[in-house]
Scaffold this motif. Sequence first.
Motif, PDB file in Angstrom:
ATOM      1  N   GLN A 171       0.833  -1.204   0.000  1.00 20.73           N
ATOM      2  CA  GLN A 171       0.000   0.000   0.000  1.00 20.73           C
ATOM      3  C   GLN A 171       0.867   1.253   0.000  1.00 20.73           C
ATOM      4  OE1 GLN A 171      -3.133   0.312  -0.418  1.00 20.73           O
ATOM      5  NE2 GLN A 171      -3.211   2.523  -0.125  1.00 20.73           N
ATOM      6  N   GLY A 172       0.548   2.149  -0.947  1.00 16.87           N
ATOM      7  CA  GLY A 172       1.258   3.420  -1.026  1.00 16.87           C
ATOM      8  C   GLY A 172       2.559   3.344  -1.795  1.00 16.87           C
ATOM      9  N   GLN A 173       2.909   2.176  -2.368  1.00 20.53           N
ATOM     10  CA  GLN A 173       4.157   2.018  -3.112  1.00 20.53           C
ATOM     11  C   GLN A 173       3.850   1.333  -4.438  1.00 20.53           C
ATOM     12  OE1 GLN A 173       7.082  -0.017  -0.755  1.00 20.53           O
ATOM     13  NE2 GLN A 173       6.836   1.353   1.018  1.00 20.53           N
ATOM     14  N   PRO A 174       4.678   1.547  -5.443  1.00 12.75           N
ATOM     15  CA  PRO A 174       4.447   0.880  -6.734  1.00 12.75           C
ATOM     16  C   PRO A 174       4.688  -0.618  -6.612  1.00 12.75           C
ATOM     17  CG  PRO A 174       6.545   2.067  -6.748  1.00 12.75           C
ATOM     18  CD  PRO A 174       5.833   2.464  -5.474  1.00 12.75           C
ATOM     19  N   PRO A 175       4.066  -1.418  -7.489  1.00  9.42           N
ATOM     20  CA  PRO A 175       4.286  -2.866  -7.452  1.00  9.42           C
ATOM     21  C   PRO A 175       5.758  -3.216  -7.671  1.00  9.42           C
ATOM     22  CG  PRO A 175       2.406  -2.305  -8.832  1.00  9.42           C
ATOM     23  CD  PRO A 175       3.089  -1.017  -8.507  1.00  9.42           C
ATOM     24  N   VAL A 176       6.185  -4.300  -7.019  1.00  6.59           N
ATOM     25  CA  VAL A 176       7.570  -4.752  -7.100  1.00  6.59           C
ATOM     26  C   VAL A 176       7.574  -6.144  -7.711  1.00  6.59           C
ATOM     27  CG1 VAL A 176       9.660  -5.294  -5.810  1.00  6.59           C
ATOM     28  CG2 VAL A 176       8.223  -3.382  -5.098  1.00  6.59           C
ATOM     29  N   ASN A 177       8.336  -6.303  -8.799  1.00 13.64           N
ATOM     30  CA  ASN A 177       8.489  -7.602  -9.444  1.00 13.64           C
ATOM     31  C   ASN A 177       9.753  -8.273  -8.921  1.00 13.64           C
ATOM     32  OD1 ASN A 177       6.192  -7.263 -11.142  1.00 13.64           O
ATOM     33  ND2 ASN A 177       7.421  -5.972 -12.510  1.00 13.64           N
ATOM     34  N   LEU A 178       9.588  -9.436  -8.362  1.00 11.67           N
ATOM     35  CA  LEU A 178      10.696 -10.173  -7.762  1.00 11.67           C
ATOM     36  C   LEU A 178      10.969 -11.448  -8.549  1.00 11.67           C
ATOM     37  CD1 LEU A 178       9.805  -9.872  -3.965  1.00 11.67           C
ATOM     38  CD2 LEU A 178      11.342  -8.421  -5.298  1.00 11.67           C
ATOM     39  N   THR A 179      12.236 -11.808  -8.597  1.00 14.07           N
ATOM     40  CA  THR A 179      12.658 -13.064  -9.223  1.00 14.07           C
ATOM     41  C   THR A 179      13.262 -13.963  -8.159  1.00 14.07           C
ATOM     42  OG1 THR A 179      13.127 -11.941 -11.312  1.00 14.07           O
ATOM     43  CG2 THR A 179      14.111 -14.113 -10.985  1.00 14.07           C
ATOM     44  N   LEU A 180      12.767 -15.161  -8.093  1.00 11.65           N
ATOM     45  CA  LEU A 180      13.233 -16.145  -7.102  1.00 11.65           C
ATOM     46  C   LEU A 180      14.067 -17.186  -7.830  1.00 11.65           C
ATOM     47  CD1 LEU A 180       9.819 -16.473  -5.265  1.00 11.65           C
ATOM     48  CD2 LEU A 180      11.815 -15.246  -4.437  1.00 11.65           C
ATOM     49  N   LYS A 181      15.348 -17.219  -7.519  1.00 13.84           N
ATOM     50  CA  LYS A 181      16.291 -18.088  -8.207  1.00 13.84           C
ATOM     51  C   LYS A 181      16.581 -19.331  -7.356  1.00 13.84           C
ATOM     52  CE  LYS A 181      21.075 -18.273  -9.817  1.00 13.84           C
ATOM     53  NZ  LYS A 181      22.364 -17.535  -9.890  1.00 13.84           N
ATOM     54  N   PRO A 182      16.197 -20.525  -7.834  1.00 11.90           N
ATOM     55  CA  PRO A 182      16.473 -21.745  -7.057  1.00 11.90           C
ATOM     56  C   PRO A 182      17.971 -22.029  -6.982  1.00 11.90           C
ATOM     57  CG  PRO A 182      14.753 -22.124  -8.699  1.00 11.90           C
ATOM     58  CD  PRO A 182      15.379 -20.813  -9.028  1.00 11.90           C
ATOM     59  N   VAL A 183      18.460 -22.282  -5.777  1.00 11.80           N
ATOM     60  CA  VAL A 183      19.858 -22.675  -5.565  1.00 11.80           C
ATOM     61  C   VAL A 183      19.958 -24.066  -4.961  1.00 11.80           C
ATOM     62  CG1 VAL A 183      20.666 -20.303  -5.320  1.00 11.80           C
ATOM     63  CG2 VAL A 183      19.871 -21.549  -3.298  1.00 11.80           C
ATOM     64  N   GLY A 184      18.825 -24.697  -4.722  1.00 12.30           N
ATOM     65  CA  GLY A 184      18.846 -26.049  -4.166  1.00 12.30           C
ATOM     66  C   GLY A 184      17.433 -26.555  -3.924  1.00 12.30           C
TER      67      GLY A 184
END
Length: 958
Positions: free
Chosen positions: A711-724
């Motif tokens: 709320q009150g901030q622009p959307p954030v796109n996150l990338t989740l990188k598998p390491v195991g």
Amino acid sequence: MDTDAAVTRPVRPGAAVTRRLIRKESRGDLPMLACLAVLVLVLTALCAWAPALAGRQEDRALRQRVDAAQAQAPLISLSTTPAVFNTSPPSVDMASLLNAGRTLTEHLGGPAARQLSFTGGGSYDYDPASLLTPRPPGPASTSTQLTVSYLPSARDRLRYVSGRAPADHTPLTTAPQIGLSQATARALGVRTGSRLSVEFPKTPGAQNTAPDAELVVSGVYRAEAATDGFWTGRETLDRPSRYQAERSAGTVLAVRGLVGRDAADLLAGAGVGGPRVTWQLRADLSGAALDRARALTGPLSHFGADLSAALCQGSDWVTGDIACQVGGQSTQSLLVTDSLTPLLTTFTAQDQQARALATYAVDALAAVALATVAVAVRLLLRRRQPHLRLQRARGASTARLVLLRCAVAWPVVLIAALLGWAGGASLAPTGTSGSPQPLPAALTTAVVLLTVPLMTWLAVREPRRPGRLRRTRRRTAVGRRLVLELTVLLATAAGVAALRSQGPDGILGAVPVLVALAVVLILLRVYPLVLRLVLRQTRRGRGVVGFVGAARAAHDAPATGLALFVLVLTLGTAVFGGLVQRTVDDGLTTGAAWSTGADASATVAGTVAPAGTTAVAPTGIRTALQHLRTLDLAGQADGAVVSQVAVITVDPRQLAAIAPKSPLADALLTGLATTPPGTRLDASAPLPSFLSPGLRARERTGGFTTTVVTQGQPPVNLTLKPVGTLTDAELRDPLLGPVTAQLLEGTPMLITTAAADHLLSAQASGSTVLLLKGDGKSDGESGASPTALRSAAAKALGPLARIQVRAETLNALRADGLTQGLGTLYTTGSILAALSGLLALALELTLTSHERSRTTSFLRTLGLGGREAGAIHFLQLLPLAVASAVGGTLLGLLEPRLLAGTLDLRQFTGGPAQPALHTDYSLTLALVAGVTALILAAAATETALARKRRLGAVLRLT
């Protein structure tokens, strides 16, 4: 004349002789008859005493579960909604309605109503209403939903820091009073005396517009910590929550406040629909808890229908629902919520498994006791063998000899059975769900009674006519033995297969006895072969002691089958019982560690930041924080959406500090700790992550993406990188226990670093887990007291945190009635089986001592010394001890593996998986040493008795 003849009629000589024989033989057989009497007395006493004791343990276990469940939430509740629009103007008399609810249990059939009591006096809750004014500080797109509740049970758990609690009686012209928590008042920007304008949902069919009302804040409170789970599900009473709006881009601030009892009356006058009224009932399961619970669940299953039939008629003109009358107040239909029946169903399954495990010990004890009976009867007949032969030579028939033996033994057995039953019944606890079982006692007595005539008939029956050749008779005997052995082996294999496929029952519980018999038959085949090999070696050596001892042991090997069976079964039962108890005890430790994660754990709803926690608290308590969120992920390779993924953020360095030997902490420390401590990751950088196997299977090549909206901030796109990928051992690591306990089985899981916490939005539906470990002791032991752990957890996460301490959890698991009952049963059964086995062995050694004494007496006439005679005695008995130790240990270790599918011990221990079987090697070594010591004692006794014999006695024995 007839009277005088009847008085002077002499007694028949045959009857007098028979009575004299019975008295004479009874006096000679007193030791063996006493053994039989003791065995029968103990067995029948157990049939009367043990079921009642087991019932008391079951009652205790059920009460523990019911009390624990009722401490968290009511197991039985009644709820309804008053119809306020059936009068003009709309009204409700909430005080009368709440009091009238106490009479509803009168419609519960039978004596079940006496087992339920009301707690809290009733409560009510309105549907969430929109707060119009004041507007809370914050973004303009935020709306506020206020839930109004009357909860008298919360009053003792609140402390008002300003103002006072809402009054239960207020004038009709005043506004209803409401109490708010400090956090809620701060979020709304109000204080004591402030007024809240609230718009409640409209009632379809009765209103066209939503009614509004005004509430006045009477006080601001602070919640006190509770140890009984009272705050579970009521977190918004202390702390507001925020969630995403469904039909708009804004968020919703959800708050909750407490009102007085007559607030419903005032709100009804303002046109607000009736609240949901709830009465909580508490089940009283004192005494025979299991029987009372079963008697209660029947009426509960149709309690709702009974209430509708008695109180409801017609339909409500507003809602179209069934119209009911409770205490003169019109209400909607009554809803019965029954959580006791599912709890009882779960407990019944656990109890059945406990009974199945108990069946193994009971059947083994019965088999050992009956084998001891057979040995005692054999010795009884061996002592009377010369008299039986003499009576047979004088023309006594087989039937007469059998009846004579029965006339001697049966009265003793019957009297012992009656005394045992009376003694066991008098010692049995009363008022439990268990009761004395006369049928097993009668069957046990009947088996003992039938053993006497059967073995007597086998001993005194007429020999077969010597018409067959010796070789033919030998072949017939060998064929019969092979048929018997194959029958036992096939029956054992079939029993094990049936037991593994369908589980134990009253008949299949005897399969371990068949397994013991099969092991003994195999030993009887291998035992003489080994002795013959030993005999060959001793024949080549110097001296006669070893050769004679091995020769006598090989000669007596076929006749030791019954003694070997008793010893093998006794040792096997004790080893099996020790294995079960050791496995359960180790499993309890694992289960307690899984429940708490560390020395202690604190869980609170929502992803919140703890107050002032560091890696090492000032009190010397290390902490590790875990946040649980639920996110929807999209695969990078194919864009497939994976919904409801449990995303857990952790600091691997904190986990490694509280559990240095943890495989999960070691893996996370290697894969996630790629940045210095305190570093915040940027949204453009891929977040290193560990995936559960199920989540990894959905995206085998790439990673995942997700969009986080705060709320009150622009959307954030996150990338989740598998390491195991998490292994089974890492998924079962205790560090994940408190978190995964909140997830449904099969939920996909992802673990990432806590450095990304600032990128993820707070979730009211998530949770926060704080693990705590005291410094100063090794892993697995606590260096802080439970009080210190609780204080640190409450200080970090607040009074609403659910705190679990490993030491307290472990004590509660060990005090469980089913677990304690199972341990008591195996301990008692093993002791009684050992005593019975020792008696059987002593009787068997007494039975065969004559032959050994004859051998040593003959050798003494040839110049053998006393020390060498003692060595021969020992060597004759040593193979029996070795075979018993090997067979008993093999049986005790083999049975759990054969029956692994039926030994479900997880329900006694908790934890993420079935506990691994752990053999109690110290107990096994102690049992083997005990059997060896017994054999040495028997050899020493026979040697001492042989040394006291004079030359005349020695010559008579030869």
